[in-house]
Design an enzyme around this catalytic site. Structure first.
Site, PDB file in Angstrom:
ATOM      1  N   LYS A  85      35.284  27.385  12.691  1.00 30.26           N
ATOM      2  CA  LYS A  85      35.005  27.777  14.076  1.00 30.26           C
ATOM      3  C   LYS A  85      35.511  26.718  15.064  1.00 30.26           C
ATOM      4  O   LYS A  85      35.616  26.954  16.248  1.00 30.26           O
ATOM      5  CB  LYS A  85      33.521  28.033  14.258  1.00 30.26           C
ATOM      6  CG  LYS A  85      32.999  29.230  13.426  1.00 30.26           C
ATOM      7  CD  LYS A  85      31.501  29.406  13.568  1.00 30.26           C
ATOM      8  CE  LYS A  85      30.884  30.395  12.595  1.00 30.26           C
ATOM      9  NZ  LYS A  85      30.999  31.808  12.999  1.00 30.26           N
TER      10      LYS A  85
ATOM     11  N   LYS B  43      29.059  39.208  23.417  1.00 32.17           N
ATOM     12  CA  LYS B  43      27.890  38.983  24.284  1.00 32.17           C
ATOM     13  C   LYS B  43      28.272  38.159  25.507  1.00 32.17           C
ATOM     14  O   LYS B  43      27.820  38.411  26.618  1.00 32.17           O
ATOM     15  CB  LYS B  43      26.771  38.293  23.498  1.00 32.17           C
ATOM     16  CG  LYS B  43      26.206  39.180  22.382  1.00 32.17           C
ATOM     17  CD  LYS B  43      25.434  38.384  21.334  1.00 32.17           C
ATOM     18  CE  LYS B  43      25.276  39.191  20.051  1.00 32.17           C
ATOM     19  NZ  LYS B  43      24.884  38.370  18.897  1.00 32.17           N
TER      20      LYS B  43
ATOM     21  N   HIS C 286      31.761  41.196   5.279  1.00 32.91           N
ATOM     22  CA  HIS C 286      31.674  40.401   6.519  1.00 32.91           C
ATOM     23  C   HIS C 286      32.490  39.118   6.482  1.00 32.91           C
ATOM     24  O   HIS C 286      32.403  38.327   7.428  1.00 32.91           O
ATOM     25  CB  HIS C 286      30.229  40.021   6.824  1.00 32.91           C
ATOM     26  CG  HIS C 286      29.355  41.171   7.170  1.00 32.91           C
ATOM     27  ND1 HIS C 286      29.128  41.585   8.462  1.00 32.91           N
ATOM     28  CD2 HIS C 286      28.655  42.013   6.385  1.00 32.91           C
ATOM     29  CE1 HIS C 286      28.305  42.620   8.455  1.00 32.91           C
ATOM     30  NE2 HIS C 286      28.006  42.902   7.210  1.00 32.91           N
TER      31      HIS C 286
ATOM     32  N   LYS D  91      27.343  29.013  18.466  1.00 37.10           N
ATOM     33  CA  LYS D  91      27.465  29.744  17.199  1.00 37.10           C
ATOM     34  C   LYS D  91      27.186  28.750  16.092  1.00 37.10           C
ATOM     35  O   LYS D  91      27.019  27.554  16.365  1.00 37.10           O
ATOM     36  CB  LYS D  91      28.865  30.320  17.051  1.00 37.10           C
ATOM     37  CG  LYS D  91      29.984  29.260  17.294  1.00 37.10           C
ATOM     38  CD  LYS D  91      31.382  29.825  17.128  1.00 37.10           C
ATOM     39  CE  LYS D  91      31.859  30.623  18.304  1.00 37.10           C
ATOM     40  NZ  LYS D  91      32.333  31.955  17.971  1.00 37.10           N
ATOM     41  N   ARG D  92      27.109  29.230  14.816  1.00 35.55           N
ATOM     42  CA  ARG D  92      26.944  28.280  13.727  1.00 35.55           C
ATOM     43  C   ARG D  92      28.044  27.224  13.777  1.00 35.55           C
ATOM     44  O   ARG D  92      29.166  27.489  14.217  1.00 35.55           O
ATOM     45  CB  ARG D  92      26.989  29.009  12.379  1.00 35.55           C
ATOM     46  CG  ARG D  92      25.762  29.849  12.096  1.00 35.55           C
ATOM     47  CD  ARG D  92      24.497  29.031  12.024  1.00 35.55           C
ATOM     48  NE  ARG D  92      24.495  28.173  10.861  1.00 35.55           N
ATOM     49  CZ  ARG D  92      23.726  28.356   9.781  1.00 35.55           C
ATOM     50  NH1 ARG D  92      22.892  29.376   9.732  1.00 35.55           N
ATOM     51  NH2 ARG D  92      23.773  27.512   8.777  1.00 35.55           N
TER      52      ARG D  92
ATOM     53  N   THR E   3      30.457  38.171  17.139  1.00 38.73           N
ATOM     54  CA  THR E   3      29.744  39.072  18.030  1.00 38.73           C
ATOM     55  C   THR E   3      29.302  38.311  19.286  1.00 38.73           C
ATOM     56  O   THR E   3      29.119  38.903  20.340  1.00 38.73           O
ATOM     57  CB  THR E   3      28.509  39.689  17.339  1.00 38.73           C
ATOM     58  OG1 THR E   3      27.829  38.644  16.614  1.00 38.73           O
ATOM     59  CG2 THR E   3      28.911  40.783  16.371  1.00 38.73           C
TER      60      THR E   3
END
Ligand code: GLG
Length: 831
Positions: A571, A677, A374, A565-566, A673
């Site tokens: 990110k 969504k 992952h 998100k985290r 992911t």
């Protein structure tokens, strides 16, 4: 709601019917019974929790009915079974999802209404099991949903953490962690199985002896013993009879051991030992911290894997087949390297405990396991210091050595003159203090290796696992992630789901490709209107939730620009912030500028030990404080941090988004992911060519995706060419102004020191290439604003996004795993 076979119509009235019937009247009666007999309450004095528990037991009874039939069907047919081994699961609240799977949302609503109760209020009461950190655990939960829905025999194995992911509070703009209390009121969804428990040994030493047949035998003289007890949660398929099993292990003290200590007169010592045993399943480790030295983490991994494999062997014994055929019964997936010790443990169980010879055992082991990677982040590739490993798992270390010896002997034949390559391939990293490389063990010990998006799989084979790709190119597969449309569309966004069903029929709920039928409606003005209405309702609902929670007034008509998100530097929430500050500067300089109103929302937790991520949270809140108070912004710009982002909150966030921020540095996000969504709920994506963004853009069409920034190869080249972020800062006046404002303390009441670490990193190293992508990002955001000004164009793009997202259903992902990796077929359970 699709028509379901309701037992009220097909099963003659009888005790079973009244106990588990699905009509509003039987539901109402069962709810009142449970309120009385389980909670000991009558309606007038019942609390929110009493009502939640009574309703949950009502639903659970109905699930158990199917669960038992599923087990009976599997027992009769003895099908190959998927065992998903995962240290994390993030299922989200159970009650609503189970109502949906059983097809009784409307009947339940009606039953409660008859009692003057509101279903939504009861649903809101549920505390979700936060047994995961983020995407990896949520993926496992989506996969469990799809496995059941596709009627695949499957067991999810994991750990029943008493404390899951911490709760996040924001105090003075900073993240403050508080402990998770999901079990405080009890958990109506699980069934404790004291009879299903296994001993797990650790430590000590091994003895090699020759038995009476001249065979070499190994005895493990362990130092410590724990016991794992099964806690089972039903996982219902949608619109089918199948109810699969999520089996989580709780650590307890092995009683016989306590008894010995007690007999020696040390009662308190015996109890202390019990307490110590229980710590194994006490708490979920937050990610983003180096685990390598953490003994408890290794214990957790071994603990759940050993219990799971012993359980599989117990089930296998009931089939009467010879042990060498173990792999014909089970396909076990290693969800990241966390469960990889399973390779050595299955070898130990088969060879040491069941007397198989090595080759037979190895054949069964290799055909049982497959490994999903992952992440490419080096700090997340697990390796255990050899001294620690030897101390906790002395027998397993011997087994790992033997696996490695055989493997490297083969490799030396293949690469006789390449010792450097042999050292790179070795399961043991020889750099002192020496390490066991878990990704190598997983690659050698399984028959397939997969990445979670096309780009990620390519990078896996060309970077971190390149040497393995060279030897076994066919072992590598791509399995792009997917998300369940049940939870993330039907449950989260009932208005949109109804609109889709009206337009397409209800087939899309189990065959998401059918959404493609929407393409023909993308330009239909009447349909567009209804589409916008549905979106506005979700935006208003989120606005209301935030107003009630934090007193933040936001305008549902503004563009909801969301990054949830985290929190992690790769990110790049802070790139988003640089854009926000740029908009702020523009509005300050030209207060009359024609800028569409925008609400920028952030949500996400930072690992408690990750100082930079926590500073980013502080910066988001600091910018929000200044921007939201400034009259010059006149509601054209708002910034909001949504606290305690979890699955429940996520379900109210995805449907409300207009714009989805997927802006990680290319090559860093394995898949993502959340990106799926958001898009499935009609948000447009602004994103880089990273992870599954690449495939989402291909699917929805480049015209319906806001692309910017360096791609993964360019990012590598930029770094290699001696990247100098400071030069970019000097060259771009808007960038400079934004950075200067942060550096100068404008958002910190004049304190120029507060955000210094962040600014210094950006101007000095900028590992995640924010400054390299800044201009492209800001320009791209201007194109977003242009598109937003034209509602017909925007809505058309949104409809096309949804129409073309069918591929990203977890049903598709699971069907591919079943076909290409697990070789399993559905086993239908009859109603
Ligand atoms: C990982 C990755 C994500 C990925 C998820 C599920 O970081 O990019 O979508 O697994 O495969 N640790 C994660 O959350």
């Amino acid at each position: 709601m699709p028509a379901r076979k309701q037992s009220s119509g097909t099963v003659p009235p009888g005790p079973e019917h009244t106990r588990t019937g699905l009509s509003a009247e039987t539901l109402r009666q069962a709810f009142l019974d449970n309120l009385f007999y389980i909670q000991g309450r009558f309606p007038e004095i019942a609390t929110d929790d009493d009502r939640y528990q009574a309703l949950s037991y009502t639903v659970r009874d109905r699930l158990l009915h199917r669960w038992v039939r599923t087990i009976q069907a599997y027992k009769e047919r003895d099908p190959r079974t998927v065992c998903y081994l995962s240290a994390e699961y993030l299922p989200g609240p159970h009650l609503a999802n189970n109502l949906l799977s059983l097809g009784i949302v409307d009947a339940t609503r009606e039953a409660l209404r008859g009692l003057g109760l509101d279903l939504d209020a009861i649903l809101d009461h549920e505390e979700e099991p936060g047994l995961g950190n983020g995407g990896l655990g949520r993926l496992a939960a989506c996969f469990m949903d799809s496995l059941a829905t596709l009627e695949i025999p499957a067991i999810g194995y994991g750990i029943r953490y008493e404390y899951g992911i911490f709760d996040q509070k924001i105090q003075d703009g900073w993240q403050v962690e508080t402990s998770d209390t999901w079990l405080h009121y009890g958990n109506p969804w699980e069934v404790r199985r004291p009879g299903i428990c296994y001993d797990v040994r650790i430590g000590g030493r091994t003895e090699h002896v020759t038995d009476e047949h001249g065979r070499l035998r190994v005895h493990w003289r362990h130092a410590d013993l724990f016991r794992g007890v099964a806690y089972d949660t039903p996982v219902a398929g949608y619109g089918v009879e199948t109810v699969n099993l999520l089996r989580l292990w709780r650590a307890e003290a092995a009683e016989d051991f306590d008894f010995t200590v007690f007999n020696q007169g040390d009662y308190v010592g015996a109890v202390m030992r019990k307490v110590r045993s229980e710590t194994i399943s006490k708490v979920l480790y937050p990610n983003d911290e180096a685990d390598s030295g953490k003994r408890l983490r290794l214990l957790q991994q071994y603990f759940f894997v050993s219990c799971s494999l012993q359980d599989m062997l117990r089930i296998f014994a009931t089939t009467g087949r010879p042990l060498a055929e173990f792999h014909a019964k089970f396909a076990a997936q290693l969800n990241d390297t966390h469960p990889t010790i399973a390779v050595a443990e299955l070898m130990r169980l088969l060879v040491d405990e069941h007397g198989l010879d090595w080759d037979e055992a190895w054949q069964a082991t290799r055909h049982t396991f497959a490994y999903t990677n992952h992440t490419l982040l080096p700090e997340a590739l697990e390796k255990w210091p050899l001294p620690l490993f030897a101390d906790v798992l002395p027998r397993h270390l011997e087994i790992v050595y033997e696996i490695n010896r055989r493997f490297l002997d083969d490799m030396r034949l293949r690469y006789p003159d390449d010792p450097a390559r042999i050292a790179r391939l070795s399961i043991i990293d020889e750099t002192p203090p020496k390490y066991v490389r878990m990704a190598h063990l997983a690659s050698v010990g399984g028959h397939a290796i997969n990445g979670v998006a096309a780009l990620h799989t390519r990078l896996l084979g060309t970077t971190v696992l390149k040497d393995f790709h060279d030897i076994w190119p066919d072992k590598f597969q791509n399995k792009t992630n997917g998300v369940t449309p049940r939870r993330f569309l039907m449950l989260a966004n009932p208005g949109l789901a109804d609109l889709l069903t009206e337009a397409l029929g209800d087939g899309w709920t189990r065959d998401l490709e059918r959404l493609r039928g929407l393409e023909g409606l993308a330009d239909d003005p009447a349909f567009q209107d209804r589409w916008r209405q549905a979106k506005l309702i979700r935006k208003a609902a989120l606005a209301e939730r935030l107003r009630a929670g934090q007193g933040n007034a936001i305008d549902p008509a503004s563009l909801f620009d969301i990054q949830a998100k985290r929190i992690h530097e790769y990110k790049r929430q802070h790139l988003n912030l640089l854009h926000v500050v740029t908009l702020y500067n523009r509005l300050k300089h030209a207060p009359d500028a024609d800028v569409p109103a925008r609400t920028v929302l952030f949500g996400g937790k930072a690992a408690p030990g990750y100082a930079m991520a926590k500073l980013i949270i502080k910066l988001i809140n600091a910018v929000a404080e200044v921007v939201n108070r400034d009259p010059d912004m006149r509601d054209r710009l708002k910034v909001v941090f949504v606290p305690d982002y979890n699955v429940k909150v996520a379900q109210s966030v995805y449907p409300a988004a207009d714009l989805s921020e997927q802006i990680s540095t290319a090559g860093m996000e394995a898949s993502g992911t959340g990106n799926m969504k958001f898009s499935l709920n009609g948000a447009l994506t602004i994103g880089t060519l990273d992870g599954a963004n690449v495939e989402i853009r291909e699917a929805v069409g480049p015209d319906n995706f806001f692309l910017f920034g360096l791609d993964a190869d360019e990012a590598v080249r930029t770094r290699a060419a001696g990247y100098r972020p400071y030069a970019l800062y000097e060259r771009d006046p808007e960038l400079r102004a934004a950075v200067d404002l942060i550096a100068g303390g404008h958002f910190a009441h004049g304190d120029a020191g507060l955000f210094r670490p962040l600014v210094d990193h950006l101007l000095g190293r900028d590992d995640y290439l924010l400054l390299a992508d800044y201009r492209a990002y800001v320009d791209c955001q201007d194109r977003v604003a242009d598109a937003w000004r034209d509602p017909a164009r925007w809505t058309r793009m949104a409809i096309l996004n949804v129409a073309r997202m069918g591929r990203f259903s977890s049903d598709r992902a699971i069907a591919e795993y079943c076909r290409d990796i697990w070789n399993v077929a559905p086993a239908r359970v009859d109603g």
